[in-house]
Scaffold this motif. Structure first.
Motif, mmCIF file in Angstrom:
data_model
loop_
_atom_site.group_PDB
_atom_site.id
_atom_site.type_symbol
_atom_site.label_atom_id
_atom_site.label_comp_id
_atom_site.label_asym_id
_atom_site.label_seq_id
_atom_site.Cartn_x
_atom_site.Cartn_y
_atom_site.Cartn_z
ATOM 1 N N GLY A 172 -3.676 1.873 -2.484
ATOM 2 C CA GLY A 172 -3.397 3.117 -1.776
ATOM 3 C C GLY A 172 -3.548 4.315 -2.701
ATOM 4 N N GLU A 173 -3.584 5.466 -2.086
ATOM 5 C CA GLU A 173 -3.871 6.714 -2.810
ATOM 6 C C GLU A 173 -2.895 6.952 -3.969
ATOM 7 O OE1 GLU A 173 -3.657 10.060 -0.175
ATOM 8 O OE2 GLU A 173 -4.368 11.492 -1.706
ATOM 9 N N ALA A 174 -1.609 6.713 -3.733
ATOM 10 C CA ALA A 174 -0.610 7.020 -4.761
ATOM 11 C C ALA A 174 -0.730 6.070 -5.955
ATOM 12 C CB ALA A 174 0.794 6.949 -4.179
ATOM 13 N N ARG A 182 0.853 -1.192 0.000
ATOM 14 C CA ARG A 182 0.000 0.000 0.000
ATOM 15 C C ARG A 182 0.885 1.238 0.000
ATOM 16 N NH1 ARG A 182 -2.939 0.019 5.064
ATOM 17 N NH2 ARG A 182 -1.869 1.957 5.546
ATOM 18 N N ASP A 215 -10.536 0.066 -12.091
ATOM 19 C CA ASP A 215 -11.455 1.152 -11.720
ATOM 20 C C ASP A 215 -11.794 1.951 -12.982
ATOM 21 O OD1 ASP A 215 -9.172 2.580 -12.304
ATOM 22 O OD2 ASP A 215 -8.770 3.209 -10.235
ATOM 23 N N ARG A 218 0.667 2.538 -13.884
ATOM 24 C CA ARG A 218 0.294 1.277 -13.228
ATOM 25 C C ARG A 218 1.024 0.104 -13.880
ATOM 26 N NH1 ARG A 218 -6.278 1.904 -12.180
ATOM 27 N NH2 ARG A 218 -6.160 3.963 -11.199
ATOM 28 N N ASP A 257 5.094 5.475 2.349
ATOM 29 C CA ASP A 257 4.554 6.832 2.306
ATOM 30 C C ASP A 257 5.063 7.499 1.025
ATOM 31 O OD1 ASP A 257 3.786 9.416 2.651
ATOM 32 O OD2 ASP A 257 4.889 9.749 4.528
ATOM 33 N N ASP A 266 0.561 4.996 0.466
ATOM 34 C CA ASP A 266 -0.347 6.061 0.907
ATOM 35 C C ASP A 266 0.176 7.424 0.479
ATOM 36 O OD1 ASP A 266 -1.962 4.209 2.185
ATOM 37 O OD2 ASP A 266 -0.882 4.366 4.092
ATOM 38 N N GLY A 267 -0.747 8.377 0.414
ATOM 39 C CA GLY A 267 -0.344 9.766 0.206
ATOM 40 C C GLY A 267 -0.105 10.118 -1.253
ATOM 41 N N VAL A 268 0.515 11.261 -1.450
ATOM 42 C CA VAL A 268 0.680 11.837 -2.789
ATOM 43 C C VAL A 268 2.175 11.924 -3.119
ATOM 44 C CG1 VAL A 268 0.203 13.879 -4.213
ATOM 45 C CG2 VAL A 268 -1.422 13.191 -2.432
ATOM 46 N N SER A 301 -3.752 4.519 -6.894
ATOM 47 C CA SER A 301 -5.012 4.883 -7.571
ATOM 48 C C SER A 301 -4.829 6.126 -8.430
ATOM 49 C CB SER A 301 -6.117 5.151 -6.548
ATOM 50 O OG SER A 301 -6.283 4.027 -5.736
ATOM 51 N N ALA A 302 -3.930 7.017 -8.007
ATOM 52 C CA ALA A 302 -3.734 8.269 -8.737
ATOM 53 C C ALA A 302 -2.948 8.082 -10.033
ATOM 54 C CB ALA A 302 -3.012 9.272 -7.836
#
Lengths: 468, 204
Positions: free
Chosen positions: A207-209, A171, A238, A218, A282, A173-175, A211-212
């Motif tokens: 995680g956010e990073a 995972r 998605d 990817r 992170d 997380d974050g940007v 999905s973005a």
């Protein structure tokens, strides 16, 4: 079957034809991608046994590994490469397998072509005699590399005999901060878990990073799952995935597309599903990465210094690190930034999509490749090449002194004319920095397309954030 | 595929972690359409100098290991690409068993398809076997698949684990494809139940 399942569990369960008493499964394969290097012995095996290809309509072949990336319209000179390509062409003709010819605009690296054509789709099992088949996991498909015996097995039976892998969650997380990319995420992940960290597992990235990321990003992440020892990487499908697929040549059309999407939406991991291993990173702390050694876990931020073997935890690690530094021609304590390079390679199944070329061009525009540096840009497919030319990227690159090539695996693996010579140091967007990978004695630094372009214009490993 | 039952032979020590498939057989030697003939280029970059001369310090160039049939190696052996040319090259050289603390997954599977037995043993046990292997032709190891035992030169027996199905195939030299085709009715049924929206590849 547990109530809460992971994406991997769902993909696996949906493809079990039969479960044998010892847990081995006959696993159905939806897509089989074939190339010239790992297939000749498989077709020969079919011939000897008098077998046919069970599903030619689930199989597609293309050449990518050994073809030259220039001058191919006047023919291929190397007799061994020519024989391998001629053998593939005879095999696909004899067995009726769909084939994208060498001079077709759709020709390209198998892992670029599959998603681009809409052949690789969510929910599928996808195999190819190539370890970077993990790339297609970015679609939300279970995709993994197989050996030639298994290529023959899939050609003959459309299945494989396999036991399920363990589930691992990575995972992020974050940007991501400015200057860091999908390539930096995956290099940081491999640095964290090691080259064997994923052995026996399928990694799901979330995680956010993650999905973005766009689909190209990817694919870059899933592509290098094998470099962490995992046979497959996965990202839940998605709307980004569905938008990418819609309208591609072999994707479902009209009502079928709606039905497919309805099914694909059921695939993401259920809340509470079990992972055997979880790693959390992170994104905010990820800065552009560069490899310094001879396996992909030997990686660090561009701001780092070459590590000292004296600080290794034990004698074996110390020896391994010293061997890497000797091979790479690096000194402990030396800053990575500023290390002079001879060659830049922008391409490979990791980083040769249009988004990668745009990122490199954005750094190269208006600048020039440093004196004495040779820089290659190798689009992942003929269609990527055409798109790049429509956007004027080829002009940016050639004006800046880069070579603009035909699609193929090129300098990723040293089995076509694009090779390093002994001692040459290369900033490369490919996936493996093994000894001799890009040619005997060649030294590879893995990095992102933007970082590669930065190295090209400065002639040294450079923090791209200082250039843009 | 040849059966693997009991193998007794000289073991060569190669105590390096993460021996990748590019080290086992560099990509420039993959331009073949055959499974045979790869042994001469096994470990080519470690084994030969740029001019093609043998590097005398490399283990398989030493007289006592030129006919080694077993390799004792470091952890994560066979990482990297899926090339089956790696086990083909080992086999063509004459190596039918690799012992290591761990293997990369694809290489591990590819071995079983070619009559090569990969044996996983703890790192400290591999250290002992490396010491045995250092003795060269004075110390033969024996690997008994049916009993799942490695027998050291002093007679000590070390048990190893192996997947039961793969063991069965290797002991009997069985062809996976033949075994799978026994399930062809189930495969037919699976295909009949595929969703109608699933596209086929046609008209390429």
């Amino acid at each position: 079957m547990p109530a809460a399942r992971t994406l991997f569990d769902k993909l696996w369960d949906a493809h079990v034809v039969e479960r044998l008493p010892d847990g081995t499964c006959v696993l159905y394969i939806d897509r089989h991608l074939v190339h010239e290097v790992t297939s000749p012995q498989a077709f020969e095996g079919l011939r000897l046994a008098g077998r046919k290809v069970r599903r030619v309509d689930a199989t597609i072949a293309v050449v990518d590994h050994n073809i030259p990336t220039e001058g191919r319209r006047s023919g291929i000179n190397e007799p061994e490469s020519l024989l391998q390509i001629a053998t593939l062409e005879k095999n696909v003709a004899d067995f009726g397998v769909p084939y994208i010819p060498v001079l077709d605009e759709r020709q390209g690296i198998v892992h670029v072509m599959g998603p681009e054509q809409g052949i690789s789709l969510p929910g599928m099992t996808i195999v190819c005699g190539d370890s970077h088949t993990s790339t297609h996991g970015a679609m939300g498909a279970l995709a993994f590399g197989i050996g030639t015996s298994e290529v023959e097995h899939v050609l003959a039976t459309q299945t494989l005999l396999q036991k399920p892998a363990l589930n691992m969650l990575v995972r992020v997380d974050g940007v991501l901060p400015a200057g860091a990319t999908a390539k930096d995420i995956i290099l940081a992940v491999i640095g964290e878990i090691g080259t064997a960290g994923g052995n026996g597992h399928v990694i799901e990235y979330a995680g956010e990073a993650i999905s973005a990321l766009d689909m190209a990003g990817r694919m870059t992440v899933c592509n290098m799952s094998i470099e962490a020892g995992a046979r497959a990487g996965l990202i839940a499908p998605d709307d980004v995935t569905f938008d990418y697929i819609k309208g591609r040549p072999y994707a479902p059309k009209a009502d079928d597309f709606a039905k497919a999407v309805a099914y694909w939406r059921t695939l993401p991991t259920d809340a509470g599903a079990h992972y055997d291993k979880t790693v959390v990173l992170d994104a905010a702390k990820i800065i552009p990465q560069v490899s310094w050694g001879t396996n992909p876990e030997a990686v660090m931020p561009i701001t780092g210094v070459v590590p000292n073997p004296a600080a290794a935890p034990d004698a074996a690690k110390r020896d391994q690190m010293q061997r890497m530094l000797d091979y790479m021609g690096l000194t402990p304590g030396q800053k990575l930034a500023g290390t002079k390079i001879d060659v830049v390679f922008i391409g490979s199944c990791t980083n040769s999509r249009i988004e990668d070329l745009r990122a490199a061009a954005a750094v190269a525009v208006g600048k020039h490749v440093a004196h004495g540096v040779r820089a290659l840009v190798v689009p992942g497919s003929g269609l990527v090449k055409r798109q790049a030319e429509a956007e004027g990227l080829d002009v940016i690159f050639t004006n800046a002194g880069f070579e603009w090539r035909e699609p193929g695996c090129s300098m990723c693996l040293g089995m076509n004319p694009d090779k390093l010579t002994p001692g040459q140091r290369c900033a490369s967007t490919s996936n493996r920095n093994f000894e001799g990978r890009q040619g005997p004695g060649g030294r590879t630094h893995l990095l992102s397309p933007a970082m590669a372009a930065a190295a090209a214009v400065t002639g040294m490993l450079t923090d791209v954030r200082e250039l843009v | 595929m040849d059966k693997f039952t009991v193998l007794t032979g000289v073991a060569a020590p190669l105590n390096i972690a993460n021996i990748d498939t590019d080290k086992i057989i560099p990509a420039r030697f993959l331009k073949t359409i055959k499974r045979t003939g790869l042994g001469k280029n096994l470990f080519a970059n470690m084994r030969y100098a740029e001019d093609g001369a043998e590097k005398p310090e490399f283990v398989l160039n030493q007289p006592k290991y030129r006919h080694a049939e077993i390799l004792v190696a470091g952890e994560n052996f066979g990482c990297g690409s899926s090339r089956e040319h790696a086990p083909w090259a080992l086999l063509d050289f004459g190596i039918r068993c690799v012992i290591a603390p761990s293997f990369a997954d694809i290489f591990h599977g590819n071995c079983f398809k070619n009559g090569i037995l990969p044996v996983v043993l703890p790192a400290d046990v591999c250290e002992q076997l490396l010491a045995d292997a250092e003795l060269g032709t004075n110390a033969r190891l024996s690997v008994d698949l049916a009993r799942q035992m490695v027998v050291r030169p002093d007679g000590q027996e070390i048990h190893f684990e192996v997947d039961a199905f793969r063991k069965h195939c290797l002991l009997n030299g069985l062809d996976d494809i033949g075994l799978t085709l026994a399930h062809v009715a189930a495969i037919d049924t699976y295909e009949t139940n595929e969703p109608a929206w699933k596209p086929v590849i046609a008209g390429v």
